[in-house]
Design a protein around this motif. Structure first.
Motif, PDB file in Angstrom:
ATOM      1  N   VAL A 108     -34.244  -8.858   0.479  1.00 60.65           N
ATOM      2  CA  VAL A 108     -33.163  -9.638   1.098  1.00 60.65           C
ATOM      3  C   VAL A 108     -32.467 -10.502   0.051  1.00 60.65           C
ATOM      4  N   LYS A 109     -33.271 -11.139  -0.807  1.00 61.57           N
ATOM      5  CA  LYS A 109     -32.720 -12.001  -1.858  1.00 61.57           C
ATOM      6  C   LYS A 109     -31.925 -11.197  -2.877  1.00 61.57           C
ATOM      7  N   GLU A 110     -32.514 -10.127  -3.394  1.00 60.84           N
ATOM      8  CA  GLU A 110     -31.872  -9.347  -4.459  1.00 60.84           C
ATOM      9  C   GLU A 110     -30.606  -8.638  -3.977  1.00 60.84           C
ATOM     10  N   LEU A 111     -30.585  -8.248  -2.718  1.00 64.17           N
ATOM     11  CA  LEU A 111     -29.422  -7.544  -2.174  1.00 64.17           C
ATOM     12  C   LEU A 111     -28.349  -8.500  -1.664  1.00 64.17           C
ATOM     13  N   GLY A 112     -28.651  -9.804  -1.663  1.00 61.18           N
ATOM     14  CA  GLY A 112     -27.682 -10.796  -1.225  1.00 61.18           C
ATOM     15  C   GLY A 112     -27.368 -10.715   0.257  1.00 61.18           C
ATOM     16  N   LEU A 113     -28.367 -10.384   1.063  1.00 60.99           N
ATOM     17  CA  LEU A 113     -28.157 -10.228   2.500  1.00 60.99           C
ATOM     18  C   LEU A 113     -28.348 -11.575   3.204  1.00 60.99           C
ATOM     19  N   LYS A 114     -27.454 -11.887   4.117  1.00 57.72           N
ATOM     20  CA  LYS A 114     -27.483 -13.165   4.834  1.00 57.72           C
ATOM     21  C   LYS A 114     -27.942 -12.955   6.282  1.00 57.72           C
ATOM     22  N   ASN A 115     -28.348 -14.058   6.899  1.00 56.55           N
ATOM     23  CA  ASN A 115     -28.739 -14.063   8.314  1.00 56.55           C
ATOM     24  C   ASN A 115     -29.889 -13.094   8.599  1.00 56.55           C
ATOM     25  N   ILE A 116     -30.874 -13.116   7.703  1.00 55.92           N
ATOM     26  CA  ILE A 116     -32.111 -12.359   7.899  1.00 55.92           C
ATOM     27  C   ILE A 116     -33.280 -13.298   7.648  1.00 55.92           C
ATOM     28  N   GLN A 117     -34.196 -13.369   8.598  1.00 56.92           N
ATOM     29  CA  GLN A 117     -35.440 -14.103   8.382  1.00 56.92           C
ATOM     30  C   GLN A 117     -36.611 -13.137   8.453  1.00 56.92           C
ATOM     31  N   VAL A 118     -37.557 -13.305   7.549  1.00 60.19           N
ATOM     32  CA  VAL A 118     -38.767 -12.487   7.516  1.00 60.19           C
ATOM     33  C   VAL A 118     -39.905 -13.311   8.091  1.00 60.19           C
ATOM     34  N   ILE A 119     -40.548 -12.792   9.126  1.00 63.60           N
ATOM     35  CA  ILE A 119     -41.568 -13.544   9.851  1.00 63.60           C
ATOM     36  C   ILE A 119     -42.913 -12.840   9.723  1.00 63.60           C
ATOM     37  N   HIS A 120     -43.862 -13.511   9.083  1.00 59.41           N
ATOM     38  CA  HIS A 120     -45.218 -12.959   8.959  1.00 59.41           C
ATOM     39  C   HIS A 120     -45.961 -13.250  10.255  1.00 59.41           C
ATOM     40  N   MET A 121     -46.031 -12.240  11.120  1.00 58.01           N
ATOM     41  CA  MET A 121     -46.550 -12.469  12.468  1.00 58.01           C
ATOM     42  C   MET A 121     -46.868 -11.128  13.130  1.00 58.01           C
ATOM     43  N   ARG A 122     -47.883 -11.115  13.966  1.00 56.38           N
ATOM     44  CA  ARG A 122     -48.176  -9.933  14.768  1.00 56.38           C
ATOM     45  C   ARG A 122     -47.210  -9.882  15.950  1.00 56.38           C
ATOM     46  N   ALA A 123     -46.774  -8.697  16.297  1.00 58.28           N
ATOM     47  CA  ALA A 123     -45.799  -8.542  17.383  1.00 58.28           C
ATOM     48  C   ALA A 123     -46.322  -9.101  18.695  1.00 58.28           C
ATOM     49  N   GLU A 124     -47.612  -8.880  18.973  1.00 59.57           N
ATOM     50  CA  GLU A 124     -48.158  -9.335  20.248  1.00 59.57           C
ATOM     51  C   GLU A 124     -48.217 -10.862  20.338  1.00 59.57           C
ATOM     52  N   ASP A 125     -48.288 -11.529  19.185  1.00 56.41           N
ATOM     53  CA  ASP A 125     -48.212 -12.995  19.176  1.00 56.41           C
ATOM     54  C   ASP A 125     -46.769 -13.458  19.356  1.00 56.41           C
ATOM     55  N   GLY A 126     -45.850 -12.804  18.669  1.00 60.76           N
ATOM     56  CA  GLY A 126     -44.442 -13.167  18.792  1.00 60.76           C
ATOM     57  C   GLY A 126     -43.899 -12.960  20.180  1.00 60.76           C
TER      58      GLY A 126
END
Length: 231
Positions: A108-126
Motif C-alpha cells: 500500500v505504501k510503495e504503490l501510493g494507494l490511499k484510503n486502505i487500512q490493513v487490519i490484523h484480525m480474524r474474520a470471525e472476531d471482526g
C-alpha cells in the motif's frame, strides 16, 4: 460474461499508469514471496491473468465510492488490483497472518494507494466487533474457504442493501451447499457469472449476493465452527 470481457480488462491492464503500478506490485510480490510464501503463482503472465485480470473482472459489481471489506487478504487479491483501477473504492483488508499484513502495508505504501487500512484480525472476531459489523457496502473474498463457510465470515460485515462478492473456481456444488447459509445470514444471490480465463488458465465463477436483512447476532459463531460445522 460475454466473449469480449477478457479483452476489455486486458486493455485496462495495459493503460500506462495502471500498467506501471501493476508492474510495481508484481515486483513487490516476487520480492516478498521469497520470505513470506504469499502465492504459488509468480510467473509474470500467469500472475497477470490469474491474479490481476481475475481480480478486476468484478469491478462493475462494486458501487461507486463503496467502502469495501476484504476477508483473508493474503497477497492482496482482489483488493489491490481493484484499487489500482478503481481509486474511488476504500478498503479495509482483514488478514489474520501478521507477516501477510506486513506485506500488505508495504505494498500500500510503495504503490501510493490511499484510503486502505490493513487490519490484523480474524474474520470471525471482526464480524462481531461493532466497529466493523454491518458497516460496509461490500465484503469480498477470493480463495479463502468454501462458500458456506466463507459467507459466515463475510456477510456479517455487510450492511443491509450491500453486497457479498465471492471469487470462486467452478462453484456449482458450493452454491448448492451455501443455500442454507445464505438464508440464515440474510443474503440472496443476485448474479452468478461463469467465465474462462484467457490462455486456458482456468474456469472461474463470480458470485454476488445482496444483503436483505440483518445477520442474526449468533453469527459468526467463532471457535472454528464456521469451518468445522458449516451452515
Amino acid at each position: 460474461m460475454d466473449t469480449q470481457w477478457a479483452q476489455k480488462y486486458l486493455d485496462i491492464l495495459e493503460r500506462d499508469e495502471i500498467a506501471q503500478k501493476m508492474q510495481a506490485f508484481y515486483d513487490l510480490l516476487v520480492f516478498y514471496n521469497e520470505k513470506f510464501n504469499l502465492t504459488r503463482i509468480i510467473g509474470r503472465e500467469e500472475c497477470r491473468i490469474k491474479h490481476f485480470l481475475d481480480s478486476i473482472c468484478a469491478e462493475t459489481y462494486f458501487p461507486a465510492g463503496a467502502n469495501v471489506a476484504e476477508i483473508g487478504s493474503g497477497a492482496g487479491f482482489p483488493s489491490l488490483p481493484l484499487k489500482i483501477v478503481r481509486d474511488d473504492l476504500s478498503f479495509a483488508l482483514v488478514e489474520s497472518v501478521e507477516k501477510k499484513c506486513v506485506f500488505l502495508r508495504e505494498a500500500v505504501k510503495e504503490l501510493g494507494l490511499k484510503n486502505i487500512q490493513v487490519i490484523h484480525m480474524r474474520a470471525e472476531d471482526g464480524g462481531k466487533n461493532r466497529a466493523y459489523r454491518e458497516k460496509f457496502d461490500v465484503c469480498c473474498a477470493r480463495a479463502v474457504a468454501r462458500l458456506n463457510t466463507l459467507s459466515e465470515y463475510c456477510v456479517p460485515f455487510v450492511k443491509i442493501g450491500g453486497r457479498f462478492i465471492a471469487y470462486k473456481g467452478s462453484a456449482e456444488e458450493e452454491l448448492r451447499e451455501a443455500e442454507n447459509a445464505f438464508r440464515v445470514l440474510g443474503v440472496k444471490t443476485v448474479a452468478c457469472e461463469r467465465y474462462d480465463l484467457p490462455e486456458e488458465m482456468g474456469k472461474r465463477t463470480l458470485i454476488v449476493a445482496e444483503k436483505i436483512f440483518s445477520t442474526p447476532a449468533a453469527y459468526p459463531r467463532g471457535n472454528g465452527k464456521e469451518r468445522g460445522k458449516p451452515l
